[in-house]
Motif scaffolding. Structure first.
Motif, PDB file in Angstrom:
ATOM      1  N   ARG A 292      -2.086 -27.236 -46.610  1.00 51.19           N
ATOM      2  CA  ARG A 292      -0.924 -26.540 -46.057  1.00 51.19           C
ATOM      3  C   ARG A 292      -0.882 -26.670 -44.542  1.00 51.19           C
ATOM      4  NH1 ARG A 292       1.698 -23.335 -49.854  1.00 51.19           N
ATOM      5  NH2 ARG A 292       3.097 -22.706 -48.194  1.00 51.19           N
ATOM      6  N   LYS A 293       0.332 -26.803 -44.010  1.00 47.14           N
ATOM      7  CA  LYS A 293       0.486 -26.693 -42.557  1.00 47.14           C
ATOM      8  C   LYS A 293       1.309 -25.457 -42.207  1.00 47.14           C
ATOM      9  CE  LYS A 293       4.556 -29.609 -41.803  1.00 47.14           C
ATOM     10  NZ  LYS A 293       5.073 -30.842 -41.213  1.00 47.14           N
ATOM     11  N   MET A 294       1.896 -24.809 -43.208  1.00 49.84           N
ATOM     12  CA  MET A 294       2.635 -23.561 -42.991  1.00 49.84           C
ATOM     13  C   MET A 294       2.090 -22.499 -43.928  1.00 49.84           C
ATOM     14  SD  MET A 294       6.695 -24.370 -42.980  1.00 49.84           S
ATOM     15  CE  MET A 294       7.250 -25.949 -42.370  1.00 49.84           C
ATOM     16  N   ASP A 298       5.854 -18.334 -43.713  1.00 51.58           N
ATOM     17  CA  ASP A 298       6.573 -19.267 -42.830  1.00 51.58           C
ATOM     18  C   ASP A 298       7.404 -20.250 -43.649  1.00 51.58           C
ATOM     19  OD1 ASP A 298       5.750 -18.196 -40.491  1.00 51.58           O
ATOM     20  OD2 ASP A 298       4.280 -19.752 -39.990  1.00 51.58           O
ATOM     21  N   ALA A 299       6.795 -20.771 -44.709  1.00 54.59           N
ATOM     22  CA  ALA A 299       7.501 -21.746 -45.551  1.00 54.59           C
ATOM     23  C   ALA A 299       8.733 -21.108 -46.183  1.00 54.59           C
ATOM     24  CB  ALA A 299       6.566 -22.276 -46.638  1.00 54.59           C
ATOM     25  N   ALA A 333       7.415 -25.887 -50.949  1.00 56.84           N
ATOM     26  CA  ALA A 333       8.249 -27.023 -50.555  1.00 56.84           C
ATOM     27  C   ALA A 333       7.391 -28.106 -49.911  1.00 56.84           C
ATOM     28  CB  ALA A 333       9.326 -26.567 -49.570  1.00 56.84           C
ATOM     29  N   PRO A 334       7.746 -29.388 -50.101  1.00 57.32           N
ATOM     30  CA  PRO A 334       6.962 -30.471 -49.506  1.00 57.32           C
ATOM     31  C   PRO A 334       6.736 -30.311 -48.000  1.00 57.32           C
ATOM     32  CG  PRO A 334       8.506 -31.381 -51.091  1.00 57.32           C
ATOM     33  CD  PRO A 334       8.816 -29.906 -50.992  1.00 57.32           C
ATOM     34  N   THR A 335       7.716 -29.733 -47.297  1.00 56.86           N
ATOM     35  CA  THR A 335       7.597 -29.568 -45.835  1.00 56.86           C
ATOM     36  C   THR A 335       6.526 -28.547 -45.435  1.00 56.86           C
ATOM     37  OG1 THR A 335       9.466 -28.042 -46.011  1.00 56.86           O
ATOM     38  CG2 THR A 335       9.954 -30.285 -45.236  1.00 56.86           C
ATOM     39  N   ALA A 336       6.044 -27.743 -46.390  1.00 58.05           N
ATOM     40  CA  ALA A 336       4.999 -26.747 -46.080  1.00 58.05           C
ATOM     41  C   ALA A 336       3.617 -27.395 -45.986  1.00 58.05           C
ATOM     42  CB  ALA A 336       4.983 -25.654 -47.147  1.00 58.05           C
TER      43      ALA A 336
END
Length: 377
Positions: A292-294, A298-299, A333-336
């Motif tokens: 995870r980056k979020m 946050d996600a 979500a992929p962006t997380a």
């Protein structure tokens, strides 16, 4: 932390490049763990991110066994099963996935063909939650083999480009949580006073997680119309093992000593099947996913501002997501997540793994679409 050391403090090595997204909080957690009594080495993987009290994406060696470093989902791992289907139309197959929130009951569901994968007794007699996938980042995914990156190794695994596989990421459901709670209620984050007793319960949870991945795969196989098969890969990434006289705790780190590992991307990106060859400096481990980056909150916040629910049900690679829990759709979500390509590049650059093939999602199952179906067969 202010423990007294009779030996030098543990070393910390982060196996990531400057291009990788590594949160300072996660590195700080690695150093906090390194300060615990008995710790000798902390190896952080490129998917490293902060966890509850201990980093996720790390292998931690110690002369003392700390149950909290493994966490509550003992036995969590990823298995890959070969799939023989003539045609794979995501829309049709997504509609046929069974309800994997609904547990298999040994009495009520005694005639379910998925039980054929059970050899002997259920570990620890823990029948609660059998055949369920769980929440969070757990999933069951029908995927196709994309790019073959090591033809010889792929061939040994019986894989060709275009082949279908089922990827199952799940753990020991409530069993690992029960084991950790029994320890923390008395000892908190302290060491196990009786390592052998903890390890006996822990080993049951590891076996349970592996059985559950087989049950999940068998349930999906029967629902989608193909024969269940043995996994070609099944590696647990939350566990502790006795190695070279030390306790090697893995939290979100897959065994990397000559094993094949599926390193999960996201539901909107490829995952990577790799041949792992990590040595002692890396805790004999490799990454277990993109990381995870979020945070989940946050996600959720950013995702709601950026995406609709419908956008998240169809991914950038054209796959479908089966998920009746809208909040989870945004949280996962992929962006997380970090870029899986960067995680794999870091493992390759540090000579920890050799990519074998990519898997491209077709249908990713998280929770049933229609909650009203839950009570029915």
């Amino acid at each position: 932390m202010s423990q007294q050391h009779s030996s030098p403090p543990a070393t910390v090595t982060v196996f990531a490049s400057p291009a990788s997204w590594i949160e300072s909080d996660a590195v700080a957690q690695c150093h906090q763990v390194a300060a615990l009594d008995g710790m000798t080495h902390v190896a952080a993987m490129p998917d490293l991110h902060p966890g509850k009290g201990a980093p996720i994406g790390a292998a931690m060696a110690s002369t003392v066994l700390y149950p909290f470093l493994v966490g509550s989902d003992i036995g969590c791992g990823i298995a890959v099963f070969p799939v023989k289907l003539k045609r794979a139309v995501p829309e049709k197959l997504a509609a046929r996935f069974p309800d994997l929130d609904r547990a298999l009951d040994p009495e009520r569901d005694a005639d379910d063909p998925a039980w054929a994968v059970l050899k002997g007794d259920v570990p620890a007699g823990h029948v609660e939650g059998l055949g369920t996938v769980g929440r969070g980042n757990h999933f069951v995914e029908l995927a196709r083999i994309g790019t073959i990156l090591d033809a010889g190794h792929a061939s040994r695994l019986g894989l060709d480009a275009g082949d279908l596989v089922l990827v199952v990421h799940s753990g020991s459901r409530g069993l690992g949580e029960r084991i950790l709670r029994a320890h923390t209620e008395v000892h908190g984050a302290g060491p196990a006073p009786d390592p052998a007793a903890y390890l006996a319960a822990h080993d049951d949870a590891v076996r349970w997680g592996s059985l559950n991945r087989r049950l999940l795969a068998a349930r999906v196989a029967h629902a989608l119309g193909f024969e269940p098969a043995e996994p070609i890969v099944d590696q647990c990434h939350n566990l502790v093992e006795l190695r070279d006289g030390s306790y090697l705790h893995r939290k979100g780190a897959a065994p990397g000593d000559g094993r094949d590992v599926l390193i999960a991307g996201t539901r909107g990106t490829p995952s990577y099947l790799v041949a792992a060859h990590a040595g002692p400096d890396a805790g004999h481990s490799v990454a277990h996913g993109a990381g995870r980056k979020m945070s989940r909150s946050d996600a959720l916040r950013r995702g709601r501002a950026k995406h609709t629910v419908e956008e998240l049900r169809r991914t950038p690679v054209g796959s479908l997501v089966v998920c009746g829990d809208r909040q989870l759709l945004f949280e996962e979500a992929p962006t997380a997540y970090k870029r899986i390509e960067q995680v794999i590049a870091d493992l390759v650059d540090h000579a920890l793994a050799t990519p074998i093939a990519t898997t491209i999602p077709l249908v990713t199952y998280k929770t049933p679409e229609n909650r009203g179906k839950r009570g029915r067969r």
